[in-house]
Design a protein around this motif. Structure first.
Motif, PDB file in Angstrom:
ATOM      1  N   HIS A  56       0.869  -1.343  -0.181  1.00  0.00           N
ATOM      2  CA  HIS A  56      -0.126   0.105   0.300  1.00  0.00           C
ATOM      3  C   HIS A  56       0.814   1.253   0.385  1.00  0.00           C
ATOM      4  O   HIS A  56       1.992   1.415   0.074  1.00  0.00           O
ATOM      5  CB  HIS A  56      -1.130   0.015   1.337  1.00  0.00           C
ATOM      6  N   HIS A  58       1.552   3.972   1.850  1.00  0.00           N
ATOM      7  CA  HIS A  58       2.196   4.954   3.079  1.00  0.00           C
ATOM      8  C   HIS A  58       3.968   4.812   3.214  1.00  0.00           C
ATOM      9  O   HIS A  58       4.229   3.414   2.626  1.00  0.00           O
ATOM     10  CB  HIS A  58       1.906   3.772   4.465  1.00  0.00           C
ATOM     11  N   HIS A  61       6.406   2.060   3.420  1.00  0.00           N
ATOM     12  CA  HIS A  61       6.631   0.167   3.176  1.00  0.00           C
ATOM     13  C   HIS A  61       6.695   0.398   1.468  1.00  0.00           C
ATOM     14  O   HIS A  61       6.444   0.018   0.917  1.00  0.00           O
ATOM     15  CB  HIS A  61       4.990   0.131   2.984  1.00  0.00           C
ATOM     16  N   HIS A 115      -7.336  -1.320   5.958  1.00  0.00           N
ATOM     17  CA  HIS A 115      -6.124  -0.104   6.273  1.00  0.00           C
ATOM     18  C   HIS A 115      -5.805   0.981   5.650  1.00  0.00           C
ATOM     19  O   HIS A 115      -5.850   2.330   5.643  1.00  0.00           O
ATOM     20  CB  HIS A 115      -4.640  -0.896   6.183  1.00  0.00           C
ATOM     21  N   ASP A 137      -0.247  -4.332   6.576  1.00  0.00           N
ATOM     22  CA  ASP A 137      -0.481  -4.045   7.184  1.00  0.00           C
ATOM     23  C   ASP A 137      -2.180  -4.106   7.528  1.00  0.00           C
ATOM     24  O   ASP A 137      -2.946  -3.303   7.577  1.00  0.00           O
ATOM     25  CB  ASP A 137      -1.079  -2.681   7.696  1.00  0.00           C
ATOM     26  N   ARG A 149      -5.707   6.551   9.029  1.00  0.00           N
ATOM     27  CA  ARG A 149      -4.417   7.105   7.826  1.00  0.00           C
ATOM     28  C   ARG A 149      -5.053   6.738   6.631  1.00  0.00           C
ATOM     29  O   ARG A 149      -4.240   6.525   6.037  1.00  0.00           O
ATOM     30  CB  ARG A 149      -3.416   7.061   7.824  1.00  0.00           C
TER      31      ARG A 149
HETATM   32 ZN   LIG Z   1       0.626   1.435   6.422  1.00  0.00          ZN
END
Ligand SMILES: [Zn+2]
Length: 268
Positions: A56, A58, A61, A115, A137, A149
């Protein structure tokens, strides 16, 4: 498939994974956090890096993408909604797509929103059997990802209940972070007589801090992770959640119970 897990020592306790399919001589990195140790590892092995997949968008990552793309020019896969958000991601993947595939094994893409809404997981299939799942996540040892988030707890509930509850017990879990100890303590705060969780805490305490990590199968995770108990919570668990939230467990809405648990974990 060969699986290598790297603990990054990042503040959020991230894991990066390297997978190698020796049948085709190709290598993939999942969620590279820091390009330097990965490059060192690849050099020692004498391997190229052919693919990156970011579960994803973020930054914790994706932060290794830049250095690895400069060095190896791999194909970078991500959820279609994350293209443009993840550095160097150009190749969208959808549910059912296969990567690092050969005759005997492959990684299958799972579409796993909750997530964030641009989250995928990877299922390792060998000789027709599901062997392991890389969950970013979405699912952790004894816990699940947060949803504040860019996600939504009800959507994560649906993902976990529909896609992970039915998954075979022998599938191994490879999450994106180490929150094992904290998550076990959360489970026990709500379900203090959970024998499997009590035993898991004892095991956790024997591990060298930041050196050893569990590779649990889903059989164990289904016992020690409260988020796996939404269809059949123990009496203790039902009562504790009722005391703290005023909401009773309803067998017709395991998703509602999951959302209550997620809200409690957010404040815990
Ligand atoms: Zn994340």
């Amino acid at each position: 498939m060969e699986v290598f897990r790297f603990y990054t020592r990042s503040p959020l306790r991230n894991f990066t994974y390297i997978l190698r399919n020796p049948e085709i001589g190709k290598t993939l990195s999942i969620d590279p956090y820091d390009s330097v140790p990965i490059r060192k590892f690849l050099e020692e092995k004498g391997w190229n890096l052919d693919f990156i997949l970011n579960t994803h968008e973020h930054a914790d990552h994706t932060s290794g993408n830049d250095g690895l793309v400069k060095e190896y020019s791999p194909i970078v896969y991500a959820h279609p909604g994350a293209i443009g958000k993840i550095p160097h991601a150009t190749h969208p993947v959808k549910k059912g797509d296969r990567i690092l595939a050969s005759q005997n094994g492959h990684l299958e893409i799972l579409d796993t929103p909750g997530h964030t809404f641009c989250h995928v997981c990877l299922l390792l299939v060998e000789e027709g059997k599901r062997k392991a799942v890389f969950t970013g996540d979405t699912l952790f040892n004894a816990g699940v990802g947060n949803c504040y988030r860019g996600g939504e707890a009800a959507v994560l509930a649906k993902t976990v209940l529909e896609q992970f509850y039915p998954m075979e017990d022998e599938v191994l879990l490879y999450p994106g972070h180490d929150y094992w100890g904290t998550n076990l303590r959360f489970t026990l705060s709500l379900d203090p007589n959970n024998r499997a969780a009590i035993e898991a805490v004892k095991e956790y305490e024997t591990f060298a801090p930041d050196e050893e990590f569990p590779t649990n199968d889903l059989a164990l995770e289904k016992k020690i992770n409260v988020f796996f108990r939404c269809k059949d919570p123990s009496y203790d668990l039902q009562e504790k959640v009722f005391q703290k939230t005023g909401t009773r467990w309803n067998p017709n809405s395991p998703e509602g119970f999951f959302v209550s648990l997620r809200a409690l974990r957010d404040k815990w």
